[in-house]
Design an enzyme around this catalytic site. Structure first.
Site, PDB file in Angstrom:
ATOM      1  N   LEU A  44      48.676  28.943  36.773  1.00  0.00           N
ATOM      2  CA  LEU A  44      47.965  29.755  35.787  1.00  0.00           C
ATOM      3  C   LEU A  44      48.674  31.068  35.514  1.00  0.00           C
ATOM      4  O   LEU A  44      49.152  31.732  36.433  1.00  0.00           O
ATOM      5  CB  LEU A  44      46.542  30.030  36.297  1.00  0.00           C
ATOM      6  CG  LEU A  44      45.649  30.870  35.380  1.00  0.00           C
ATOM      7  CD1 LEU A  44      44.220  30.297  35.366  1.00  0.00           C
ATOM      8  CD2 LEU A  44      45.594  32.326  35.838  1.00  0.00           C
ATOM      9  N   ASN A  46      47.977  34.808  33.623  1.00  0.00           N
ATOM     10  CA  ASN A  46      47.053  35.668  32.873  1.00  0.00           C
ATOM     11  C   ASN A  46      47.753  36.946  32.443  1.00  0.00           C
ATOM     12  O   ASN A  46      48.820  36.862  31.829  1.00  0.00           O
ATOM     13  CB  ASN A  46      45.694  35.843  33.562  1.00  0.00           C
ATOM     14  CG  ASN A  46      45.716  36.342  34.965  1.00  0.00           C
ATOM     15  OD1 ASN A  46      46.358  35.751  35.818  1.00  0.00           O
ATOM     16  ND2 ASN A  46      45.003  37.424  35.234  1.00  0.00           N
ATOM     17  N   ASP A  47      47.182  38.099  32.663  1.00  0.00           N
ATOM     18  CA  ASP A  47      47.627  39.346  32.021  1.00  0.00           C
ATOM     19  C   ASP A  47      49.134  39.592  32.032  1.00  0.00           C
ATOM     20  O   ASP A  47      49.775  39.471  33.073  1.00  0.00           O
ATOM     21  CB  ASP A  47      47.023  40.562  32.732  1.00  0.00           C
ATOM     22  CG  ASP A  47      45.537  40.476  32.949  1.00  0.00           C
ATOM     23  OD1 ASP A  47      44.916  39.495  32.530  1.00  0.00           O
ATOM     24  OD2 ASP A  47      44.999  41.420  33.558  1.00  0.00           O
ATOM     25  N   GLN A  63      50.864  37.982  35.363  1.00  0.00           N
ATOM     26  CA  GLN A  63      50.057  37.562  36.491  1.00  0.00           C
ATOM     27  C   GLN A  63      50.217  36.061  36.647  1.00  0.00           C
ATOM     28  O   GLN A  63      50.055  35.305  35.677  1.00  0.00           O
ATOM     29  CB  GLN A  63      48.579  37.897  36.226  1.00  0.00           C
ATOM     30  CG  GLN A  63      48.258  39.358  36.351  1.00  0.00           C
ATOM     31  CD  GLN A  63      48.029  39.746  37.797  1.00  0.00           C
ATOM     32  OE1 GLN A  63      47.067  39.336  38.426  1.00  0.00           O
ATOM     33  NE2 GLN A  63      48.947  40.532  38.332  1.00  0.00           N
ATOM     34  N   SER A 107      46.849  43.377  38.197  1.00  0.00           N
ATOM     35  CA  SER A 107      47.569  43.892  37.030  1.00  0.00           C
ATOM     36  C   SER A 107      47.964  45.358  37.142  1.00  0.00           C
ATOM     37  O   SER A 107      47.345  46.143  37.851  1.00  0.00           O
ATOM     38  CB  SER A 107      46.703  43.710  35.778  1.00  0.00           C
ATOM     39  OG  SER A 107      46.696  42.352  35.431  1.00  0.00           O
ATOM     40  N   ASP A 166      43.826  47.916  36.989  1.00  0.00           N
ATOM     41  CA  ASP A 166      44.702  47.832  35.811  1.00  0.00           C
ATOM     42  C   ASP A 166      45.259  49.183  35.369  1.00  0.00           C
ATOM     43  O   ASP A 166      45.130  49.573  34.201  1.00  0.00           O
ATOM     44  CB  ASP A 166      43.960  47.178  34.624  1.00  0.00           C
ATOM     45  CG  ASP A 166      43.262  45.879  34.970  1.00  0.00           C
ATOM     46  OD1 ASP A 166      43.699  45.213  35.928  1.00  0.00           O
ATOM     47  OD2 ASP A 166      42.269  45.535  34.303  1.00  0.00           O
ATOM     48  N   GLU A 221      38.365  46.365  31.164  1.00  0.00           N
ATOM     49  CA  GLU A 221      39.617  45.967  31.819  1.00  0.00           C
ATOM     50  C   GLU A 221      40.803  46.353  30.937  1.00  0.00           C
ATOM     51  O   GLU A 221      40.671  46.521  29.718  1.00  0.00           O
ATOM     52  CB  GLU A 221      39.641  44.443  32.035  1.00  0.00           C
ATOM     53  CG  GLU A 221      38.626  43.949  33.057  1.00  0.00           C
ATOM     54  CD  GLU A 221      38.869  42.493  33.482  1.00  0.00           C
ATOM     55  OE1 GLU A 221      38.997  41.644  32.584  1.00  0.00           O
ATOM     56  OE2 GLU A 221      38.948  42.240  34.693  1.00  0.00           O
TER      57      GLU A 221
END
Lengths: 483, 483
Positions: A44, A46-47, A63, A107, A166, A221
């Site tokens: 996976l 993500n960010d 990520q 993140s 973050d 976020e």
């Protein structure tokens, strides 16, 4: 396979290399896999993290959870580029290998300081009672890509809950600032918390940023602040935002506000606009933006959403990053355009003029269309013969409307709606710059006045056609693979 | 770390995924790493395998040992391409996962049969007494890249030793043939063994191929037979070849013979030429060639040699593949040219005309030079200011000579000589098309009449300069990264 908590947080060393090699091959060979966007090597994504300019090149990290399509133990994977289009994969860069980030290197951002890249990110630590401790961490990356000297910058203050993460690092007049997503402890609302430091070591909290009079749901976020054409643009992801504040359809929106300026020492944005959706499509989240040395603001997004399942979960991988977009402001509105060098991916240019646009495609293309005024109709992408599967783009250049409909292109987040619509000027032609990369679409409307992005899952069918005679100009290019 | 036999043959499942991720990052971030050639994702790369055209795209695999710069337990890693220049990494494709290939999925070839790709390769099996059993294996790959149905095709016949490997599959008039590298049991000399089958299941040995009257050392590896401009070209790697048969300097040469034709049923080449070196440089081996559906013959090589250490061994990775070369025959000589699409990697074209050609480069470039007749001099690549480090190219267009000297560019295989020379026509200009990719150089001389390839390890210094005033025309391009 059941994803127990124990399994999700298993150290990388407990997974076999054979499993990882199989997962990498599975992600690479999927018919849904992107070919000219940053995509998962396995598992996976993500960010985007640490989007920056360092040592003469652009850098971005994402990520990563390498072992499946779940939010497990996260690390950062590193890419660099000379042109923001062709990326070199430099592999695992920040891993969860100390107490501070024992349950995930979450993140953060990056900025060149001296001859190194300073990384600032949130370490996720769970103690024995499974209480979450968000640690804000600093680390240094040298020009060879080696990350070292991880150290605690600050813990959460008492005025916020464990949802404190973050950090975006910035510098103004010799002082360093960081803005973080936060939930206040008293009311459990979303905020952006401003911190400062003169030396990157000692940090003090200033205040929550004042940029709106509305409640920002229960959490914010991924806050990012960039300068665009003399204005300050704040990009962020409010969770649980009341739709009366700003309408949206995705589970969580990625929004922005434009202000005249931001005084970080006073945690104050001057003359902020209302909140607007950064992208008018389905899956954009966690956008990260920064100002390059020449001042240009660039943004890159996660194409994927928290708490949403995607069809490739069954193939053990999920999500990707968007193209890099160049930001500007025109008539008070944020404009997002693909970077110029995207054109270097084009080949086999075709002028389009027949009614049936293309009978088949590689599923990896750019389509530039100008649909003349006073017309209504549908453009079908990824269509099969009987149109039982397609990605539908409905246009009305009389009343000024554009609708993207993925209801016949796989089932994704159905409860959040299968169409997204964009308001256009009435009685005006519309220019669409459409990028399709197998299971990803990014539509730039009228040179970036609107962007409509989304994933779709009908890509075994690759015809492109209108449902009626349409007056338009068009060009088509196959797009090269980048990795 | 000591590479014991046990460690080298440890199943992939016994290695941790964290180790593999670290090795992948280490290979990716090395300053010596290639950026526009197929390179190791981690560990060691050797022979190209399964070079073929299938399902509308070109495919190539390479021998991979992912866990270090040693010849350990081998697998095949898969790449595909539309243009033979931009490759998509599809990951692990053939792994050592059954008794037949328990100690390595060794080299082989591939051919589209029906709607699948048939893979034919050597499985390396060691029994309990560590005796080697070479099994010739068949397997099928579907268009999604999934390999299944591994099965034994044939064991070694009694007339050869355990050195019996590297099958190339071919088809002629409905009959399948395979040629294999072999060592005969009686005299322990190198041979190419010809086999046939009508159904890909039942195979019979025909004979050793008759293509020379000389002894071919103690073993031949990686035989390949292709049709080029109406002739039959046999490419192969004799080990232990007497230098009176054909001169060479590398530990083992990669040679070729041109014949009018080959009658496989009689294992006979008609009118074979003498043996010649395929490449006149340092590190070319295990070249694999095939005829594409339009008849064009393409070749790709391992850039690396058996039993040789390279400086990146310390970084846990080694070697790469060459560019794909298009083969043709002119005046009875084999011509090797880069494929036309290599030009799509060029950017920032510069006309060169100053004496100091370039003060610095990215280390990733193409340099096209025409050096006029009746000149002698030196061109230094990867040079530092005082020339204590450089890769030297000495030219003499009066007497007709070109010398590549890597004695000041890292220590590699020093006992096999640090220079390689090419004979040219006297009193004639020479055209050089030079590709440098950080630690790899490939020089195409006079449009492919000679190719001089090699690795070098001085790439922190990237100046290009002549040692004196030279009359030449030149162009320079930066070359894009492909992965």
């Amino acid at each position: 396979m059941e994803w127990t908590t124990e399994k999700r947080y298993l150290p990388y060393s407990k997974w076999g290399a054979d499993t990882l090699l199989h997962l990498q091959a599975q992600a690479a060979t999927s018919t849904y896999q992107m070919r000219y966007h940053l995509r998962p090597i396995s598992g996976l994504v993500n960010d985007p993290n640490g989007f920056s300019y360092f040592n003469g090149e652009y850098h971005v990290f994402y990520q990563s959870y390498p072992f499946g399509a779940v939010h497990g133990l996260k690390s950062w994977v590193h890419f660099k580029s000379k042109d923001l289009v062709h990326w070199v994969n430099l592999g695992l860069a920040v891993e969860p290998d100390c107490k501070l980030d024992s349950h995930g290197a979450y993140s953060g951002s990056a900025k060149q300081i001296g001859d190194k890249l300073f990384l600032m990110y949130t370490g996720n630590h769970r103690d024995e009672s499974w209480t979450r401790h968000p640690y804000q961490i600093g680390a240094w990356m040298d020009k060879h890509g080696t990350v070292s000297d991880k150290h605690l910058l600050f813990k959460k203050p008492n005025n916020v809950t464990e949802h404190f993460r973050d950090p975006q690092i910035m510098e103004e007049n010799g002082t360093y600032y960081a803005i973080l997503g936060a939930q206040d402890a008293a009311q459990k609302h979303g905020h952006i918390d401003v911190w400062k430091s003169s030396d990157l070591k000692n940090w003090e909290e200033i205040d929550f940023l004042n940029f709106t009079n509305h409640e920002m749901g229960y959490m914010i976020e991924c806050p990012n602040l960039v300068k665009v054409d003399g204005k300050s643009v704040l990009i962020f992801c409010p969770q649980g935002l009341d739709k009366s504040v700003a309408n949206y359809q995705n589970i969580y929106p990625n929004m922005y506000v434009i202000g005249d300026s931001v005084d970080l020492d006073k945690a104050q944005m001057t003359n902020p606009s209302n909140l607007k959706n950064l992208d008018e499509g389905f899956d954009i989240y966690a956008t990260q933006a920064f100002n390059a040395p020449d001042g240009t603001a660039y943004a890159i997004s996660w194409v994927g959403l928290p708490d949403i399942s995607y069809p490739t979960d069954n193939e053990n991988w999920a999500n990707c990053l968007s193209h890099v977009k160049k930001l500007s402001i025109k008539d008070g509105k944020l404009i997002q355009q693909p970077v110029e060098s995207i054109k270097t991916l084009r080949h086999n240019e075709e002028d389009l003029n027949s009614q049936l646009i293309k009978n088949s495609t590689s599923g990896q293309y750019e389509l530039e269309l100008t649909i003349k005024e006073n017309q209504t109709g549908n453009l079908y992408l990824a269509a099969n013969d009987d149109l039982s599967e397609n990605l539908r783009l409905e246009f009305d250049t009389k009343n000024g409307k554009l609708i993207l409909d993925r209801s016949k292109a796989g089932d994704v987040a159905v409860k959040y709606g299968q169409t997204r619509s964009v308001e256009l000027d009435a009685n005006k032609e519309v220019k669409l710059d459409i990028f399709v990369d197998r299971s990803l679409i990014e539509i730039f409307v009228n040179d970036g006045e609107h962007v409509v992005s989304g994933r779709f899952f009908a890509n075994a069918n690759n015809a492109i056609k209108f449902d009626q005679k349409i007056n338009y100009d068009g060009k088509f290019w196959n797009m090269e693979s980048i990795m």
